[in-house]
Design an enzyme around this catalytic site. Structure first.
Site, PDB file in Angstrom:
ATOM      1  N   GLY A 350       0.885  -1.343   0.065  1.00 58.13           N
ATOM      2  CA  GLY A 350      -0.094  -0.076   0.108  1.00 58.13           C
ATOM      3  C   GLY A 350       0.809   1.459   0.141  1.00 58.13           C
ATOM      4  O   GLY A 350       0.386   2.217   0.071  1.00 58.13           O
ATOM      5  N   VAL A 351       2.171   1.133  -0.223  1.00 61.57           N
ATOM      6  CA  VAL A 351       3.022   2.533  -0.438  1.00 61.57           C
ATOM      7  C   VAL A 351       2.898   3.174  -1.735  1.00 61.57           C
ATOM      8  O   VAL A 351       3.714   4.044  -1.900  1.00 61.57           O
ATOM      9  CB  VAL A 351       4.232   2.283   0.226  1.00 61.57           C
ATOM     10  N   GLY A 352       2.402   2.297  -2.839  1.00 63.10           N
ATOM     11  CA  GLY A 352       2.266   2.857  -4.001  1.00 63.10           C
ATOM     12  C   GLY A 352       3.202   2.220  -4.798  1.00 63.10           C
ATOM     13  O   GLY A 352       3.474   3.073  -5.957  1.00 63.10           O
ATOM     14  N   THR A 354       2.992  -0.459  -6.857  1.00 66.80           N
ATOM     15  CA  THR A 354       2.383  -0.748  -8.229  1.00 66.80           C
ATOM     16  C   THR A 354       1.712   0.579  -8.978  1.00 66.80           C
ATOM     17  O   THR A 354       1.886   0.590 -10.208  1.00 66.80           O
ATOM     18  CB  THR A 354       1.088  -1.588  -8.045  1.00 66.80           C
ATOM     19  N   SER A 671      16.331  -8.767  17.934  1.00 69.17           N
ATOM     20  CA  SER A 671      16.117  -7.184  18.480  1.00 69.17           C
ATOM     21  C   SER A 671      15.305  -6.994  19.915  1.00 69.17           C
ATOM     22  O   SER A 671      15.133  -5.661  20.252  1.00 69.17           O
ATOM     23  CB  SER A 671      15.543  -6.239  17.181  1.00 69.17           C
ATOM     24  N   LYS A 714      10.457   0.918  12.408  1.00 68.04           N
ATOM     25  CA  LYS A 714       9.996   1.034  13.831  1.00 68.04           C
ATOM     26  C   LYS A 714       9.605   2.283  14.760  1.00 68.04           C
ATOM     27  O   LYS A 714       8.835   2.259  15.484  1.00 68.04           O
ATOM     28  CB  LYS A 714      11.110   0.052  14.641  1.00 68.04           C
TER      29      LYS A 714
HETATM   30  P1  ADP Z   1       1.440  -1.110  -3.418  1.00 65.13           P
HETATM   31  O1  ADP Z   1       1.761  -1.906  -4.981  1.00 65.13           O
HETATM   32  O2  ADP Z   1       2.593  -0.761  -2.861  1.00 65.13           O
HETATM   33  O3  ADP Z   1       0.813  -2.437  -2.266  1.00 65.13           O
HETATM   34  P2  ADP Z   1      -0.531   0.527  -4.512  1.00 65.13           P
HETATM   35  O4  ADP Z   1       0.348   1.028  -5.608  1.00 65.13           O
HETATM   36  O5  ADP Z   1      -1.577  -0.692  -4.774  1.00 65.13           O
HETATM   37  O6  ADP Z   1       0.409  -0.084  -3.418  1.00 65.13           O
HETATM   38  O7  ADP Z   1      -1.334   1.541  -3.760  1.00 65.13           O
HETATM   39  C1  ADP Z   1      -2.352   1.505  -2.966  1.00 65.13           C
HETATM   40  C2  ADP Z   1      -2.897   2.924  -3.226  1.00 65.13           C
HETATM   41  O8  ADP Z   1      -2.670   3.796  -2.324  1.00 65.13           O
HETATM   42  C3  ADP Z   1      -3.163   3.254  -4.672  1.00 65.13           C
HETATM   43  O9  ADP Z   1      -4.591   3.577  -4.920  1.00 65.13           O
HETATM   44  C4  ADP Z   1      -2.186   4.478  -4.738  1.00 65.13           C
HETATM   45  O10 ADP Z   1      -2.878   5.477  -5.605  1.00 65.13           O
HETATM   46  C5  ADP Z   1      -2.353   4.879  -3.211  1.00 65.13           C
HETATM   47  N1  ADP Z   1      -0.860   5.583  -2.924  1.00 65.13           N
HETATM   48  C6  ADP Z   1       0.121   5.036  -2.161  1.00 65.13           C
HETATM   49  N2  ADP Z   1       1.221   5.730  -2.441  1.00 65.13           N
HETATM   50  C7  ADP Z   1       0.764   7.117  -2.598  1.00 65.13           C
HETATM   51  C8  ADP Z   1       1.425   8.160  -2.945  1.00 65.13           C
HETATM   52  N3  ADP Z   1       2.859   8.415  -2.435  1.00 65.13           N
HETATM   53  N4  ADP Z   1       0.804   9.233  -3.292  1.00 65.13           N
HETATM   54  C9  ADP Z   1      -0.586   9.061  -3.657  1.00 65.13           C
HETATM   55  N5  ADP Z   1      -1.151   7.892  -3.622  1.00 65.13           N
HETATM   56  C10 ADP Z   1      -0.491   6.920  -3.286  1.00 65.13           C
END
Ligand code: ADP
Length: 768
Positions: A350-352, A354, A671, A714
């Site tokens: 979920g950090v973006g 993909t 740790s 952490k």
């Molecule tokens: P991952 O592939 O890392 O698991 P995703 O790409 O599926 O995560 O991202 C999940 C959602 O969060 C997407 O809708 C994405 O647009 C949004 N998202 C994550 N990071 C960001 C960011 N830095 N800026 C804007 N939206 C983000």
């Protein structure tokens, strides 16, 4: 005062009393429409279906129409405007006037003549309906549940006819016929007529079925396939296949070798008897060959500023990846033949990762291909099965390329750290061939057999843990770490990206919904627990869904300013509570720090004593290394009893139990060493350790504190949990630079070389 109502003219559907209908802009005369929607405050209107569609004027209206109410006006993403209109009652219309662009009229209620036959007709309709629903599959049972709530014949007829598949002209008469018995008669006729059609259809099918013996059946099926193919524009004979493939082949930009191969296969195809089982296989192969994007490129967007704008507008921060893409483009403009980088974005879910890869493709103007290799254990998944194998097909790489439709897409390979290896082969080494720039211009899929050039593809892999990426692959990849977001980063992402995106997806605008920062932070803190923002995005979507529903149900509120109170009303009780809920400081409980799939978090460790013979009990799904840490901690304390003023009897007469809560979650790693030590000393000396302290570090038998990994995650997790003081190994001091400022300013970091340093602060001074 003019108490006439606006007239809404509809020409292709009928809105019945007690019926709610959604209409998109185009269904109504536009000028009428605009006037009506501008009058949203005065939402009553008269819905009229003109007697004839053309030449609408004061005389073209019927005597009866429906009093209706505009319940909602909403802009939907396709650029249209959606109206939700509710029919209230059938009314008599009179005194039509034309005013500017629209019509107005007076209305009065209609008198429904009651007579003794009503109940009889009510029963007849129910019986007919029962029969009808039993035989007409598409009528569904939804209607039945509503019938229970209806108690007049008039309403019953309106309800049923609104579902009935009859055309607009036929439906109109149900509005202008006032006597419910008349309408009931129409309804019986219309339902029975539809029933007849359905029965006839079923009868024909049954007869055809009966008459066909096996060979006829096959013939019948074949004819059907031909028909379907014709329908799909696929032609229905081998000849037309050959013709079509030849045509396509002439346009193909493949090299001669591939061309010859296709021609050879085509000849073979042509020479085969049309009953040959091989036919289908060869056709399938030919389809693949002519549909692969041989030498078909998109041109990269070379405007660096534009690329940067697109990346910045889609994703917050993530500077390292964005820079890397810009560098690549910059260098490419200076050279002719630059290899695409093979990036690997590593970070928690979920950090973006993909979505950023998709934006990279968009910013460059390239197509995207996406596959996931998580869980695959067979190298054929990557390089395909040989054609001799029944049901064979190309591997996922070629499949991705075909879907992308170009030779140079951005190719996303998800979960590269989750492949497994077994007797079917090692997918990692197959992937190596794909990613290796020395070899991948001649990538050979077992099914395709001919070489395909992958060297122009920009591969972007994603993974959660760098350690789990097979070693040989890791070597080829340019690893870019993306770490957890802090609360404030999430707030920014929510405000600038997620909220606008979700508003649009729900057909809302910022004029209808605003969210206060505090409310967003509450969602982040108390309704989500994650490193990235996926759950946050989902929760915002849930919130907006509820708001759309509220807007539809209660027309009086049209603006929502979402604050903390409203969050709890809409999303229910808080899901996650941090320190506020942990209660008071206790003896024998100390916060450790963990790095999990949710990002960082605190990990409280508890210990207790009871009469026994000096045994050590460990629970909480601790891995081997963590169990060893517990033994080391205990023995370290034993060998320093005097220094820490602990009596030997404690060990001799008691059993000691160490537990790490959330027992079902596996935990491992060294740790927690310093935390276990502190927990035990707190237990033995009966001194409490403040809940606002957390610590991390490996401990040796001599009490040295060794460095650990994942400090940034952490600390972000600890900060989220409200921790104020954090002990970290001296070795990790350098990692403090990576920690965001807004986190650092709230936390007092104490770096330690030896356990004594922790002991002194916690048990001998600084803190109580
Ligand atoms: P991952 O592939 O890392 O698991 P995703 O790409 O599926 O995560 O991202 C999940 C959602 O969060 C997407 O809708 C994405 O647009 C949004 N998202 C994550 N990071 C960001 C960011 N830095 N800026 C804007 N939206 C983000």
């Amino acid at each position: 005062m003019d108490d006439k109502l606006l007239v809404l003219i509809i020409n292709d559907m009928v809105i019945f009393p007690n019926n709610e209908v959604r209409i998109e802009y185009d269904n109504i005369y536009d000028k009428q429409m605009i006037d009506i929607v501008n009058k949203i405050g005065d939402s009553l209107m008269l819905i009229v279906n003109p007697i004839e569609e053309k030449a609408v004027n004061v005389t073209s209206f019927p005597k009866y129409g429906v009093l209706g109410r505009l319940k909602l006006k909403m802009n939907v993403p396709n650029g249209k405007t959606r109206l939700v209109i509710e029919g209230i009652d059938r009314v008599e219309l009179y005194d039509f006037t034309e005013e500017g662009n629209y019509f107005k009229a007076n209305y009065k209620p209609v008198d429904i003549i009651e007579n003794d036959d009503i109940q009889t007709y009510f029963n007849i309709i129910l019986k007919t309906l029962d029969n009808y629903i039993g035989k007409v599959p598409y009528m569904g049972n939804a209607i039945m549940s509503q019938v229970d709530n209806v108690d007049t014949l008039s309403d019953l007829c309106d309800l049923i006819v609104s579902y009935l598949p009859i055309n607009y002209e036929e439906k109109k008469k149900y509005i202008t016929t006032i006597d419910p018995i008349e309408r009931a008669k129409y309804l019986v006729v219309d339902m029975n007529r539809d029933l007849k059609y359905v029965e006839l259809e079923q009868q024909i099918e049954a007869e055809v079925e009966k008459e066909l013996n096996e060979t006829q059946k096959e013939y019948f099926l074949r004819e059907k396939i031909k028909l379907m193919q014709k329908e799909l524009g696929e032609g229905n004979t081998k000849d037309s296949d050959v013709e079509r493939i030849t045509k396509k082949l002439n346009k193909l930009k493949c090299n001669n070798k591939v061309k010859e191969k296709i021609e050879r296969e085509l000849e073979r195809y042509n020479s085969l008897n049309s009953n040959s089982p091989e036919l289908g296989m060869i056709r399938e192969y030919l389809e693949w060959m002519i549909n692969l994007p041989w030498n078909k490129f998109t041109k990269d967007n070379d405007n660096l500023n534009r690329v940067k704008d697109i990346l910045d507008s889609s994703h917050y921060a993530l500077e390292e990846v964005k820079d890397r893409i810009l560098e690549y483009l910059a260098v490419k403009q200076n050279t002719n033949n630059l290899r695409s980088p093979i990036l690997c974005l590593v970070g928690p879910p979920g950090v973006g990762k993909t979505s950023l890869a998709i934006s990279i493709a968009k910013s460059l103007g390239r197509k995207t291909a996406k596959i996931s290799v998580g869980g695959i254990n067979d190298e054929a998944e990557i390089v395909g099965h040989r054609r001799t194998y029944i049901g064979s097909s190309p591997g996922r790489i070629i499949q991705g390329i075909r879907k992308a439709g170009t030779t140079n897409p951005v190719f996303i390979i998800d979960e590269i750290d989750k492949m497994t290896k077994d007797i079917k082969g090692d997918p990692a080494s197959a992937l190596l061939e794909v990613l290796d720039p020395e070899q991948n211009n001649k990538f050979s899929d077992h099914y395709i057999e001919e070489e395909f050039d992958l060297s122009k593809v920009m591969f972007i892999a994603t993974a959660n843990y760098v350690e789990q990426i097979p070693y040989e692959l890791r070597d080829r990849l340019e690893i870019i770490n993306i770490s957890s977001y802090t609360e404030y980063e999430k707030l920014d992402i929510a405000k600038n990206h997620l909220i606008p995106k979700e508003l649009e997806e729900h057909g809302l605008t910022s004029l209808q919904v605003q969210m206060e920062d505090e409310a967003i932070l509450t969602i982040i803190r108390n309704y989500t627990k994650e490193a990235g923002v996926r759950e946050l995005e989902r929760t915002i979507a849930t919130l907006f869904r509820k708001i759309v529903k509220n807007i539809l149900l209660t027309t009086d509120v049209s603006f929502y300013d979402i604050d903390n109170k409203m969050i709890e009303e809409l999303l229910g009780k808080k899901k996650y509570l941090y320190l506020e809920n942990y209660g008071k400081d206790e003896i024998g409980v100390v916060n450790g720090m963990a790095y999990t799939i949710f990002g960082g978090d605190i990990l409280p460790i508890e210990a207790t004593l009871f009469k026994g013979k000096g045994d050590l009990v460990l629970t909480g799904s601790l891995g081997e290394v963590m169990q060893e840490s517990c033994h080391i901690a205990l023995n370290y304390i034993k060998s320093n009893m005097d220094k820490y003023k602990i009596k030997n009897e404690v060990f001799e007469n008691n059993d000691i139990h160490i537990h790490v809560p959330e027992g079902a979650v596996n935990k491992d790693g060294p740790s927690a060493g310093v935390t276990v030590t502190t927990t035990l000393i707190s237990l033995f000396t009966k001194k409490k350790v403040p809940k606002t302290i957390a610590m991390t570090g490996e401990i040796t038998l001599r009490g040295r504190v060794l460095g650990i990994g994942g400090l940034k995650e952490k600390v972000i997790g600890a900060h989220r949990a409200g921790i104020k003081t954090v002990f970290i190994p001296k070795e990790n001091e350098k990692d403090l630079d990576e920690i965001p400022k807004e986190v650092k300013k709230d936390i007092n970091f104490i770096t330690v070389n030896n356990y004594n340093d922790i002991f002194k602060v916690i048990f001998q001074g600084g803190n109580k």
